[in-house]
Design an enzyme around this catalytic site. Structure first.
Site, PDB file in Angstrom:
ATOM      1  CB  SER A   1      41.822  17.511  11.087  1.00  0.00           C
ATOM      2  OG  SER A   1      41.771  17.241  12.478  1.00  0.00           O
TER       3      SER A   1
ATOM      4  CG  HIS B   1      40.911  18.170   6.702  1.00  0.00           C
ATOM      5  ND1 HIS B   1      42.282  18.232   6.782  1.00  0.00           N
ATOM      6  CD2 HIS B   1      40.439  18.941   7.728  1.00  0.00           C
ATOM      7  CE1 HIS B   1      42.623  19.001   7.808  1.00  0.00           C
ATOM      8  NE2 HIS B   1      41.527  19.436   8.383  1.00  0.00           N
TER       9      HIS B   1
ATOM     10  CD  GLU C   1      44.573  17.206   3.869  1.00  0.00           C
ATOM     11  OE1 GLU C   1      45.808  17.154   3.817  1.00  0.00           O
ATOM     12  OE2 GLU C   1      43.922  16.954   4.914  1.00  0.00           O
TER      13      GLU C   1
ATOM     14  CG  ASN D   1      46.331  18.417  10.199  1.00  0.00           C
ATOM     15  OD1 ASN D   1      46.836  19.530  10.287  1.00  0.00           O
ATOM     16  ND2 ASN D   1      45.032  18.214  10.308  1.00  0.00           N
TER      17      ASN D   1
END
Length: 283
Positions: free
Chosen positions: A119, A140, A152, A190
């Protein structure tokens, strides 16, 4: 690229969720873990997810049976020998992931694509641990993987374009909506969420109530859930680890964890899973 067999390394929450969505797409999946106790938890997670899907009429009982039949659990590496695709889904630790990726690179066929579900960690650095950087990339998934649409896809500097395209196609086959992300700390979501969380924690420390902060962002920006409620849902321990990783990798002060936020962890206030975080939750 025709993917019929997938090996997922790590039978935790993410590995189990990814296994379910792959199996629902008709792929035979082997979940590798090195602790027998993990298998019982993994099977229980799968059952809860499948039952929830049946109750919400997302899948039928027959489809759930087909998913169960396509997933196997093992402590050995044998499934790598004929895997078309490997996804590493162990916990977010660079050394642990490097060891797993190195082993996968040794045992999987040269044609196999290897992906990491990291992540925040650098795909370029993880690729150095894998013997095939041209067939390695990040994928991800978000938790819970069966419900969350986004994946992702993060190509590394040496990832072949057709490998990236194959990853996008695989995500779409699994019913996901892939987005290509740059190989930067935190990638797309993130990186943005870390910055937003740090900003709203600062506002909280200046005296604003969590419900007022979340309510304002929900109304003002159209968010379905405010960032502090989201942090409680994710787990404040996970959020602090995210901020620590972003701070370490970027050196940017905006990602530094406030002592008051770290104090919530010390008091075992981790969010929903402990009953209290920014908010207090009933049993």
């Amino acid at each position: 690229m025709d993917v019929t067999g997938m090996t997922i390394i790590g039978a935790g929450t993410m590995g189990t969720g990814i296994a379910q969505v792959a199996a629902q797409a008709g792929i035979t999946v082997t979940l590798i873990d090195f602790a027998e106790a993990a298998f019982e938890r993994s099977r229980a997670m799968l059952e809860r997810s499948l039952q929830g899907g049946i109750e919400r009429e997302k899948i039928t009982r027959e489809q759930a049976d087909e998913v169960r039949a396509r997933i196997a659990w093992t402590t050995g590496w044998d499934s790598l020998a004929d895997a078309d695709w490997v996804i590493e889904a162990v916990y977010e630790d660079a050394d642990a992931k490097a060891q797993v990726l190195a082993r996968a690179g040794e045992l999987a066929p040269d044609t196999t694509v290897i992906a990491s579900n990291t992540s925040t960690l650098s795909i370029a650095k993880l690729a150095e641990m894998c013997s095939r950087p041209e067939r390695f990339l990040g994928m991800h998934f978000f938790n819970p993987a069966p419900a969350m649409k986004l994946v992702e896809v993060i190509p590394g500097a040496r990832t072949l374009p057709d490998v990236t395209q194959a990853a996008v196609a695989l995500c779409e086959r699994m019913g996901k909506e892939p987005r290509i992300a740059p190989d930067i700390p935190g990638f797309l979501v993130n990186r943005a969420f870390g910055a937003l969380l740090a900003a709203v924690v600062d506002i909280w420390l200046l005296g604003a109530e969590p419900a007022d902060i979340d309510g304002a962002l929900e109304l003002g920006l159209g968010h379905k859930m405010g960032p502090l409620a989201t942090a409680d849902l994710i787990g404040l321990d996970v959020c602090v680890a995210l901020l620590d990783s972003l701070h370490e990798q970027t050196g940017q002060a905006r990602f530094a964890v406030a002592p008051e936020l770290r104090a919530l962890l010390d008091a075992d206030k981790l969010g929903r899973k402990s009953g209290e975080g920014f908010y207090r939750y009933e049993e």
